[in-house]
Scaffold this motif. Sequence first.
Motif, PDB file in Angstrom:
ATOM      1  N   LEU A   1      12.708   7.906 -12.954  1.00  0.00           N
ATOM      2  CA  LEU A   1      13.372   8.284 -11.706  1.00  0.00           C
ATOM      3  C   LEU A   1      12.456   9.099 -10.787  1.00  0.00           C
ATOM      4  O   LEU A   1      12.632   9.084  -9.572  1.00  0.00           O
ATOM      5  CB  LEU A   1      14.669   9.041 -11.994  1.00  0.00           C
ATOM      6  N   PHE A   2      11.476   9.785 -11.368  1.00  0.00           N
ATOM      7  CA  PHE A   2      10.493  10.468 -10.531  1.00  0.00           C
ATOM      8  C   PHE A   2       9.608   9.461  -9.804  1.00  0.00           C
ATOM      9  O   PHE A   2       9.062   9.763  -8.746  1.00  0.00           O
ATOM     10  CB  PHE A   2       9.627  11.434 -11.348  1.00  0.00           C
ATOM     11  N   ILE A   3       9.479   8.287 -10.355  1.00  0.00           N
ATOM     12  CA  ILE A   3       8.723   7.225  -9.679  1.00  0.00           C
ATOM     13  C   ILE A   3       9.648   6.425  -8.770  1.00  0.00           C
ATOM     14  O   ILE A   3       9.292   6.096  -7.646  1.00  0.00           O
ATOM     15  CB  ILE A   3       7.999   6.338 -10.712  1.00  0.00           C
ATOM     16  N   ALA A   4      10.873   6.161  -9.238  1.00  0.00           N
ATOM     17  CA  ALA A   4      11.832   5.392  -8.441  1.00  0.00           C
ATOM     18  C   ALA A   4      12.241   6.145  -7.169  1.00  0.00           C
ATOM     19  O   ALA A   4      12.441   5.518  -6.124  1.00  0.00           O
ATOM     20  CB  ALA A   4      13.067   5.059  -9.270  1.00  0.00           C
ATOM     21  N   GLY A   5      12.339   7.477  -7.238  1.00  0.00           N
ATOM     22  CA  GLY A   5      12.733   8.260  -6.065  1.00  0.00           C
ATOM     23  C   GLY A   5      11.773   8.064  -4.900  1.00  0.00           C
ATOM     24  O   GLY A   5      12.195   7.665  -3.803  1.00  0.00           O
ATOM     25  N   PRO A   6      10.474   8.319  -5.093  1.00  0.00           N
ATOM     26  CA  PRO A   6       9.538   8.093  -3.993  1.00  0.00           C
ATOM     27  C   PRO A   6       9.484   6.634  -3.542  1.00  0.00           C
ATOM     28  O   PRO A   6       9.318   6.358  -2.346  1.00  0.00           O
ATOM     29  CB  PRO A   6       8.189   8.535  -4.576  1.00  0.00           C
TER      30      PRO A   6
ATOM     31  N   ARG B   1       0.826  -1.202   0.000  1.00  0.00           N
ATOM     32  CA  ARG B   1       0.000   0.000   0.000  1.00  0.00           C
ATOM     33  C   ARG B   1       0.866   1.260   0.000  1.00  0.00           C
ATOM     34  O   ARG B   1       0.592   2.230  -0.679  1.00  0.00           O
ATOM     35  CB  ARG B   1      -0.940   0.006   1.206  1.00  0.00           C
ATOM     36  N   PHE B   2       1.957   1.213   0.748  1.00  0.00           N
ATOM     37  CA  PHE B   2       2.879   2.343   0.777  1.00  0.00           C
ATOM     38  C   PHE B   2       3.563   2.524  -0.582  1.00  0.00           C
ATOM     39  O   PHE B   2       3.743   3.647  -1.041  1.00  0.00           O
ATOM     40  CB  PHE B   2       3.937   2.140   1.861  1.00  0.00           C
ATOM     41  N   PHE B   3       3.935   1.398  -1.195  1.00  0.00           N
ATOM     42  CA  PHE B   3       4.603   1.491  -2.493  1.00  0.00           C
ATOM     43  C   PHE B   3       3.641   1.947  -3.589  1.00  0.00           C
ATOM     44  O   PHE B   3       4.031   2.689  -4.497  1.00  0.00           O
ATOM     45  CB  PHE B   3       5.292   0.172  -2.847  1.00  0.00           C
ATOM     46  N   LEU B   4       2.395   1.534  -3.508  1.00  0.00           N
ATOM     47  CA  LEU B   4       1.387   2.036  -4.443  1.00  0.00           C
ATOM     48  C   LEU B   4       1.262   3.549  -4.294  1.00  0.00           C
ATOM     49  O   LEU B   4       1.225   4.294  -5.275  1.00  0.00           O
ATOM     50  CB  LEU B   4       0.032   1.362  -4.197  1.00  0.00           C
ATOM     51  N   SER B   5       1.216   4.001  -3.070  1.00  0.00           N
ATOM     52  CA  SER B   5       1.161   5.434  -2.788  1.00  0.00           C
ATOM     53  C   SER B   5       2.380   6.146  -3.385  1.00  0.00           C
ATOM     54  O   SER B   5       2.251   7.213  -3.987  1.00  0.00           O
ATOM     55  CB  SER B   5       1.104   5.655  -1.275  1.00  0.00           C
ATOM     56  N   ALA B   6       3.549   5.562  -3.242  1.00  0.00           N
ATOM     57  CA  ALA B   6       4.778   6.163  -3.779  1.00  0.00           C
ATOM     58  C   ALA B   6       4.728   6.282  -5.299  1.00  0.00           C
ATOM     59  O   ALA B   6       5.138   7.300  -5.867  1.00  0.00           O
ATOM     60  CB  ALA B   6       5.989   5.341  -3.358  1.00  0.00           C
ATOM     61  N   VAL B   7       4.231   5.239  -5.952  1.00  0.00           N
ATOM     62  CA  VAL B   7       4.125   5.274  -7.420  1.00  0.00           C
ATOM     63  C   VAL B   7       3.144   6.368  -7.850  1.00  0.00           C
ATOM     64  O   VAL B   7       3.420   7.133  -8.784  1.00  0.00           O
ATOM     65  CB  VAL B   7       3.716   3.890  -7.977  1.00  0.00           C
ATOM     66  N   ILE B   8       2.028   6.477  -7.164  1.00  0.00           N
ATOM     67  CA  ILE B   8       1.036   7.511  -7.497  1.00  0.00           C
ATOM     68  C   ILE B   8       1.628   8.901  -7.267  1.00  0.00           C
ATOM     69  O   ILE B   8       1.513   9.785  -8.112  1.00  0.00           O
ATOM     70  CB  ILE B   8      -0.263   7.297  -6.696  1.00  0.00           C
ATOM     71  N   VAL B   9       2.285   9.102  -6.134  1.00  0.00           N
ATOM     72  CA  VAL B   9       2.922  10.391  -5.844  1.00  0.00           C
ATOM     73  C   VAL B   9       3.965  10.708  -6.914  1.00  0.00           C
ATOM     74  O   VAL B   9       4.017  11.827  -7.443  1.00  0.00           O
ATOM     75  CB  VAL B   9       3.557  10.386  -4.433  1.00  0.00           C
ATOM     76  N   GLY B  10       4.793   9.730  -7.250  1.00  0.00           N
ATOM     77  CA  GLY B  10       5.823   9.945  -8.272  1.00  0.00           C
ATOM     78  C   GLY B  10       5.229  10.308  -9.615  1.00  0.00           C
ATOM     79  O   GLY B  10       5.724  11.208 -10.306  1.00  0.00           O
ATOM     80  N   ALA B  11       4.159   9.638  -9.986  1.00  0.00           N
ATOM     81  CA  ALA B  11       3.509   9.923 -11.276  1.00  0.00           C
ATOM     82  C   ALA B  11       2.893  11.322 -11.280  1.00  0.00           C
ATOM     83  O   ALA B  11       3.017  12.051 -12.276  1.00  0.00           O
ATOM     84  CB  ALA B  11       2.451   8.867 -11.575  1.00  0.00           C
ATOM     85  N   VAL B  12       2.257  11.709 -10.187  1.00  0.00           N
ATOM     86  CA  VAL B  12       1.637  13.039 -10.106  1.00  0.00           C
ATOM     87  C   VAL B  12       2.719  14.122 -10.181  1.00  0.00           C
ATOM     88  O   VAL B  12       2.590  15.107 -10.914  1.00  0.00           O
ATOM     89  CB  VAL B  12       0.789  13.178  -8.820  1.00  0.00           C
ATOM     90  N   ILE B  13       3.793  13.943  -9.440  1.00  0.00           N
ATOM     91  CA  ILE B  13       4.863  14.948  -9.451  1.00  0.00           C
ATOM     92  C   ILE B  13       5.559  14.967 -10.812  1.00  0.00           C
ATOM     93  O   ILE B  13       5.872  16.041 -11.334  1.00  0.00           O
ATOM     94  CB  ILE B  13       5.856  14.697  -8.303  1.00  0.00           C
ATOM     95  N   ALA B  14       5.789  13.802 -11.400  1.00  0.00           N
ATOM     96  CA  ALA B  14       6.424  13.751 -12.729  1.00  0.00           C
ATOM     97  C   ALA B  14       5.571  14.486 -13.759  1.00  0.00           C
ATOM     98  O   ALA B  14       6.099  15.223 -14.603  1.00  0.00           O
ATOM     99  CB  ALA B  14       6.649  12.305 -13.156  1.00  0.00           C
ATOM    100  N   ALA B  15       4.266  14.322 -13.677  1.00  0.00           N
ATOM    101  CA  ALA B  15       3.376  15.010 -14.618  1.00  0.00           C
ATOM    102  C   ALA B  15       3.452  16.521 -14.427  1.00  0.00           C
ATOM    103  O   ALA B  15       3.509  17.278 -15.409  1.00  0.00           O
ATOM    104  CB  ALA B  15       1.939  14.518 -14.443  1.00  0.00           C
ATOM    105  N   ALA B  16       3.489  16.959 -13.185  1.00  0.00           N
ATOM    106  CA  ALA B  16       3.567  18.403 -12.920  1.00  0.00           C
ATOM    107  C   ALA B  16       4.904  18.980 -13.364  1.00  0.00           C
ATOM    108  O   ALA B  16       4.963  20.048 -13.984  1.00  0.00           O
ATOM    109  CB  ALA B  16       3.338  18.667 -11.434  1.00  0.00           C
ATOM    110  N   ILE B  17       5.984  18.282 -13.065  1.00  0.00           N
ATOM    111  CA  ILE B  17       7.315  18.768 -13.399  1.00  0.00           C
ATOM    112  C   ILE B  17       7.574  18.680 -14.907  1.00  0.00           C
ATOM    113  O   ILE B  17       8.351  19.450 -15.452  1.00  0.00           O
ATOM    114  CB  ILE B  17       8.390  17.962 -12.615  1.00  0.00           C
TER     115      ILE B  17
END
Length: 183
Positions: free
Chosen positions: A153-158, A117-133
């Motif tokens: 790397l925006f997904i791998a970082g989180p 669940r935490f890793f799913l959250s990380a992937v979602i956060v990474g995707a949202v931030i990657a889209a914004a950036i």
Amino acid sequence: MAARTRISTSVLLTCAAIGVATGVLQAGAGAISGFVSAGAPILYGLVLGVHVLPGVVAQELLRRPWVALITHMVAALVASAVVPLWIGRYIGTALLIGGLQEIIAATSRYKRWEPWRFFLSAVIVGAVIAAAIWFAADVTRFPLWGQIVYVALFIAGPVAWTAVGLAIGSALRRAGVARRSQL
């Protein structure tokens, strides 16, 4: 009438302690982000990934509603004390990431705390931030392989920082910190 969720002083103090420690890390990431962005922009996602840490540690340790958002806000205030010029960025990031972490935890009514669940959250956060950036950093200037690596790397970082946060939260739980932080 909806039941009110009370948050004890010990939970708030635990969130504050986690927020201070992770806020210092975020300030450090902020300090190097300009250099990374200018010198090796493709690695920027790894640096920004540190912003998931407050919520991951708090949720893994305390396993309660609102602890991610509270901890993120404390971390943002600490980082803002170091770099006051970026207060808007830190608070905006805290609201975005802490909010996403809370929403994802709320979908299971705060009853599922498995690592996936935490890793799913990380992937979602990474995707949202990657889209914004993507648009802010004009990622299209990179060749196709660079664009792919940038987003990856925006997904791998989180995801990597989530693994670190889970390890810290688990160690604190084993040390008995969660038993002292009563509801």
